[in-house]
Every structure is written in C-alpha cells, then in structure tokens.
Write an enzyme that holds these catalytic residues in place. Structure first.
Site, PDB file in Angstrom:
ATOM      1  N   ASN A  33       0.833  -1.214   0.000  1.00 54.00           N
ATOM      2  CA  ASN A  33       0.000   0.000   0.000  1.00 54.00           C
ATOM      3  C   ASN A  33       0.867   1.264   0.000  1.00 54.00           C
ATOM      4  OD1 ASN A  33       0.996   0.136   2.579  1.00 54.00           O
ATOM      5  ND2 ASN A  33      -0.982   0.216   3.618  1.00 54.00           N
ATOM      6  N   ASP A  57      -3.881  -2.588  -0.245  1.00 52.99           N
ATOM      7  CA  ASP A  57      -3.753  -2.683   1.211  1.00 52.99           C
ATOM      8  C   ASP A  57      -4.386  -4.011   1.639  1.00 52.99           C
ATOM      9  OD1 ASP A  57      -4.112  -2.431   3.998  1.00 52.99           O
ATOM     10  OD2 ASP A  57      -4.245  -0.253   3.829  1.00 52.99           O
ATOM     11  N   LEU A  73       4.439 -10.084   4.526  1.00 56.08           N
ATOM     12  CA  LEU A  73       5.334  -9.146   5.209  1.00 56.08           C
ATOM     13  C   LEU A  73       4.683  -7.788   5.404  1.00 56.08           C
ATOM     14  CD1 LEU A  73       8.633  -9.722   3.131  1.00 56.08           C
ATOM     15  CD2 LEU A  73       7.734 -11.088   4.977  1.00 56.08           C
ATOM     16  N   ASN A  99      -7.541 -11.549   5.847  1.00 54.08           N
ATOM     17  CA  ASN A  99      -7.714 -11.456   4.387  1.00 54.08           C
ATOM     18  C   ASN A  99      -6.687 -12.310   3.649  1.00 54.08           C
ATOM     19  OD1 ASN A  99      -9.939  -9.739   4.344  1.00 54.08           O
ATOM     20  ND2 ASN A  99      -8.675  -7.897   4.493  1.00 54.08           N
ATOM     21  N   TYR A 145       2.023  -3.247  17.756  1.00 51.76           N
ATOM     22  CA  TYR A 145       2.867  -4.107  16.915  1.00 51.76           C
ATOM     23  C   TYR A 145       3.073  -5.470  17.575  1.00 51.76           C
ATOM     24  CZ  TYR A 145       6.788  -5.460  13.896  1.00 51.76           C
ATOM     25  OH  TYR A 145       7.605  -6.119  13.009  1.00 51.76           O
ATOM     26  N   TYR A 159      -6.229 -20.920  11.590  1.00 56.77           N
ATOM     27  CA  TYR A 159      -6.596 -21.258  10.208  1.00 56.77           C
ATOM     28  C   TYR A 159      -6.014 -22.618   9.824  1.00 56.77           C
ATOM     29  CZ  TYR A 159      -9.235 -17.320   8.418  1.00 56.77           C
ATOM     30  OH  TYR A 159     -10.235 -16.418   8.164  1.00 56.77           O
ATOM     31  N   THR A 175      17.101  -6.685  11.747  1.00 56.49           N
ATOM     32  CA  THR A 175      17.740  -6.937  10.452  1.00 56.49           C
ATOM     33  C   THR A 175      18.121  -5.602   9.818  1.00 56.49           C
ATOM     34  OG1 THR A 175      16.338  -8.884  10.235  1.00 56.49           O
ATOM     35  CG2 THR A 175      17.406  -8.113   8.225  1.00 56.49           C
ATOM     36  N   ARG A 186      15.258   3.582  12.620  1.00 59.07           N
ATOM     37  CA  ARG A 186      15.918   2.413  13.216  1.00 59.07           C
ATOM     38  C   ARG A 186      17.331   2.798  13.612  1.00 59.07           C
ATOM     39  NH1 ARG A 186      12.461  -2.066  12.064  1.00 59.07           N
ATOM     40  NH2 ARG A 186      13.442  -2.915  13.884  1.00 59.07           N
TER      41      ARG A 186
HETATM   42  N1  UDP Z   1      18.119   3.496  19.368  1.00 60.65           N
HETATM   43  C1  UDP Z   1      19.080   4.444  19.706  1.00 60.65           C
HETATM   44  N2  UDP Z   1      19.250   5.498  18.875  1.00 60.65           N
HETATM   45  C2  UDP Z   1      18.533   5.684  17.730  1.00 60.65           C
HETATM   46  C3  UDP Z   1      17.552   4.706  17.381  1.00 60.65           C
HETATM   47  C4  UDP Z   1      17.376   3.622  18.234  1.00 60.65           C
HETATM   48  O1  UDP Z   1      19.777   4.322  20.721  1.00 60.65           O
HETATM   49  O2  UDP Z   1      18.760   6.692  17.029  1.00 60.65           O
HETATM   50  C5  UDP Z   1      17.972   2.295  20.239  1.00 60.65           C
HETATM   51  C6  UDP Z   1      16.518   1.963  20.625  1.00 60.65           C
HETATM   52  O3  UDP Z   1      16.132   2.678  21.782  1.00 60.65           O
HETATM   53  C7  UDP Z   1      16.629   0.462  20.871  1.00 60.65           C
HETATM   54  C8  UDP Z   1      17.698  -0.004  19.875  1.00 60.65           C
HETATM   55  O4  UDP Z   1      18.414   1.174  19.518  1.00 60.65           O
HETATM   56  O5  UDP Z   1      17.109   0.205  22.179  1.00 60.65           O
HETATM   57  C9  UDP Z   1      17.117  -0.630  18.615  1.00 60.65           C
HETATM   58  O6  UDP Z   1      16.141   0.233  18.090  1.00 60.65           O
HETATM   59  P1  UDP Z   1      15.382  -0.032  16.729  1.00 60.65           P
HETATM   60  O7  UDP Z   1      14.259   0.953  16.653  1.00 60.65           O
HETATM   61  O8  UDP Z   1      16.335  -0.074  15.613  1.00 60.65           O
HETATM   62  O9  UDP Z   1      14.807  -1.520  16.866  1.00 60.65           O
HETATM   63  P2  UDP Z   1      13.860  -2.230  17.961  1.00 60.65           P
HETATM   64  O10 UDP Z   1      13.773  -1.381  19.207  1.00 60.65           O
HETATM   65  O11 UDP Z   1      12.566  -2.380  17.293  1.00 60.65           O
HETATM   66  O12 UDP Z   1      14.574  -3.498  18.236  1.00 60.65           O
END
Ligand code: UDP
Length: 310
Positions: A33, A57, A73, A99, A145, A159, A175, A186
């Site tokens: 989407n 979507d 995914l 769906n 999530y 299912y 990843t 991330r």
């Molecule tokens: N984190 C951080 N600085 C950033 C982004 C994320 O220190 O700029 C930390 C975040 O608080 C977490 C870890 O890095 O402890 C991984 O975060 P991410 O969002 O990549 O993945 P997830 O938390 O979903 O594993």
C-alpha cells in the site's frame, strides 16, 4: 516455475526478497500500500516480465490472482512508523492477516507469516527460545505491533487447525542492510546517516541495552528455506545470535565510516526492550540454517548503499 506473492513487497525486507526470488527464477507479484515503503526499492524489477507490482492494502480483501505461495510481510515494522497509526498497525495484523489467510484457504496456497522477536517483549529469558511466551505490556505504545504480531501468529495456527491452511511462522530479529529507509528511525539507519553527515550519534537511554543484528541476505536465506521445508510450521527464530550493546554498534559504525564519534544521549523510549538475542538451535536443526555475515562486513555494505543513495 513458482508464482509467489509478497505482501509488503516494496519495503526493506520485501523488496530484497522479491529481487532474490526473481533472480532464482520465480514469478513474483509484489503487493504494497506504499504507506511507509518506497517504490524505488522495486523500480529496477518492473521491466522484468517475471515481476509485477500491485498497489493494494491487505486490509481490503486480496484481488483475484493465481499464486502458489505467499510471504506475508505487510506491516510497518519500525517503531516510529508502526506508532504513527497504531490502530491501523493492529488492524493490519488481524483483519489484514485474515484477508491473506482467506485468500490462502480459497486458493490452497502456502503462507509464511513474518512474525517478530517483539513477541518476546522485554524478555525475562535470555537468549530467547521459541518456547518462551514473552513479556509484553499490552497497554504500552509498542503493543499495537507486539500484540498485533502475536495475534497474527494465533490466526495462522487457528486457520491451520480449523481449515487446514498450509501455514509457516518465522520470528525475525533486528535486520539491516541495503534498501533500509533512511527515515525509518531504526538504530542502524540513524547511526549510519548521522556518522556520514558528521552529526552526533543519538543514543537512547544508557546505550547498554542490547540487540543482535542480522544482515538481510542471511534473513532471506532463512526465510526461503523455511518456505521450502515440509512438515514444520514453526515458529522459528531467524536472527543473528551475536549480541551487541547499542554503544558498541555506534563505535563500530564510527570505525567503518572513519568519523569521530560524538554522542548525544536521549530519553529511552517507553517499553524499549533491555536485551534481545535469538536462540537459533531450532533453525539449525530444522532448516540447516545459521547466519554467515559478520557485523563489520554487513555494515560496510550497508554504509556503501547509504553513501550511494543518499
Ligand atoms: N536506538 C538508539 N538510537 C537511535 C535509534 C534507536 O539508541 O537513534 C535504540 C533503541 O532505543 C533500541 C535499539 O536502539 O534500544 C534498537 O532500536 P530499533 O528501533 O532499531 O529496533 P527495535 O527497538 O525495534 O529493536
């Protein structure tokens, strides 16, 4: 030749998967989407006769088509994106998954659900085995999530039991790699962009929290092996068991980019897991799979991608 549907096919993992499936000779339909995915991830595939893109979507019933397998995914996966519209995140993992499963039931095709290490929440068992039932705060901002993916797993199993749908579940750990979005929030993409721009590296909390980072190619191999395996539904952890603190990750990225590290400490997000590391005994045994790409090698390729594309 297999015909494969990849929902979320324009996203980071989806687009890498589509590329590898097409290269391996399959016919692939990417469905997305484009809520948080960028169509440029799959643009180079559009001229290939074995590839097509459908803007859709999964919260709406899937369009008619004939496929043999589905990789589901479709769902925003990074905290800033899945928290933008938490109700939609939860809906995608419940109504959207229904769906997909209704489509699989009708068309008698195999469906692999991308679940997540987030089903373990802030884990009290370390490393995490598939038998661990998790420690998730149902009321927090990550719940849309975490609980969404837990519901998706439940729907897969129901299912399967109720209608005999051929399902598989993998739990994906952190990843990284080419085609990650620069604005995803991330840790790997943030740190790389900050290091390349000479900006301070934003560490949330103390930086002592840990994650285990797997390179995208390792994940894709684990995923496709799971899809091809008979008589094993999972769930199975697909992740790299080498664990790093967030500070160590920052130091590694600074070393590879040759930047002088300046740290800016920021508040730790609510319910941020303190530690995370997969136990991959089951993946080794059932799929003969283990990750091969060490962090330095994977980060070097990813940094090169960011340098070229941003
Ligand atoms: N984190 C951080 N600085 C950033 C982004 C994320 O220190 O700029 C930390 C975040 O608080 C977490 C870890 O890095 O402890 C991984 O975060 P991410 O969002 O990549 O993945 P997830 O938390 O979903 O594993």
């Amino acid at each position: 030749m297999k015909k494969i549907l990849v929902t979320g096919g324009a996203g980071f993992i989806g687009s890498n998967l589509c590329e590898q499936l097409v290269n391996a000779g399959s016919s692939v339909i990417a469905l997305d989407n484009l809520f948080c995915a960028d169509k440029k991830n799959i643009e180079h595939l559009l001229s290939n006769k074995k590839f097509s893109f459908v803007l859709h979507d999964i919260n709406d019933p899937l369009p008619k088509m004939k496929v043999d397998e589905i990789y589901n995914l479709a769902c925003p996966a990074s905290p800033i994106w899945y928290q933008k519209d938490p109700v939609m995140t939860l809906r995608t993992n419940t109504l959207g998954v229904i769906n997909v499963l209704e489509f699989a039931k009708k068309n008698k095709c195999r469906v692999l659900q991308a679940s997540t290490s987030e089903v373990y929440g802030d884990p009290e068992e370390h490393p995490q085995r598939e038998s661990y039932r998790g420690n998730v705060n149902t009321l927090g901002p990550r719940a849309c999530y975490d609980e969404g993916k837990r519901s998706a797993e439940t729907l897969m199993m129901d299912y399967h039991r109720e209608y005999g749908v051929d399902v598989k579940i993998i739990r994906i750990f952190n990843t990284y790699g080419p085609k990650m979005a620069e604005n995803d929030g991330r840790v790997v993409s943030n740190f790389i962009m900050q290091a390349l721009k000479g900006r301070p590296i934003t560490i949330y909390g103390t930086g002592e929290q840990t994650r285990s980072f797997q390179y995208i190619d390792d994940l894709i191999l684990g995923m496709t092996k799971m899809m091809e395996t008979e008589n094993f539904l999972g769930p199975v952890n697909i992740g790299n068991p080498v664990e790093y603190t967030i500070t160590q990750l920052a130091e590694e990225i600074a070393k590879i980019t040759g930047s002088k590290i300046k740290i800016e400490l920021k508040t730790l997000p609510v319910d941020d897991p303190q530690k995370r590391r997969p136990d991959i005994t089951l993946a080794k045994e059932k799929l003969d799979w283990a990750p091969k790409v060490p962090l330095t090698e994977g980060l070097t390729k990813t940094i090169q991608y960011f340098k070229t594309n941003y």
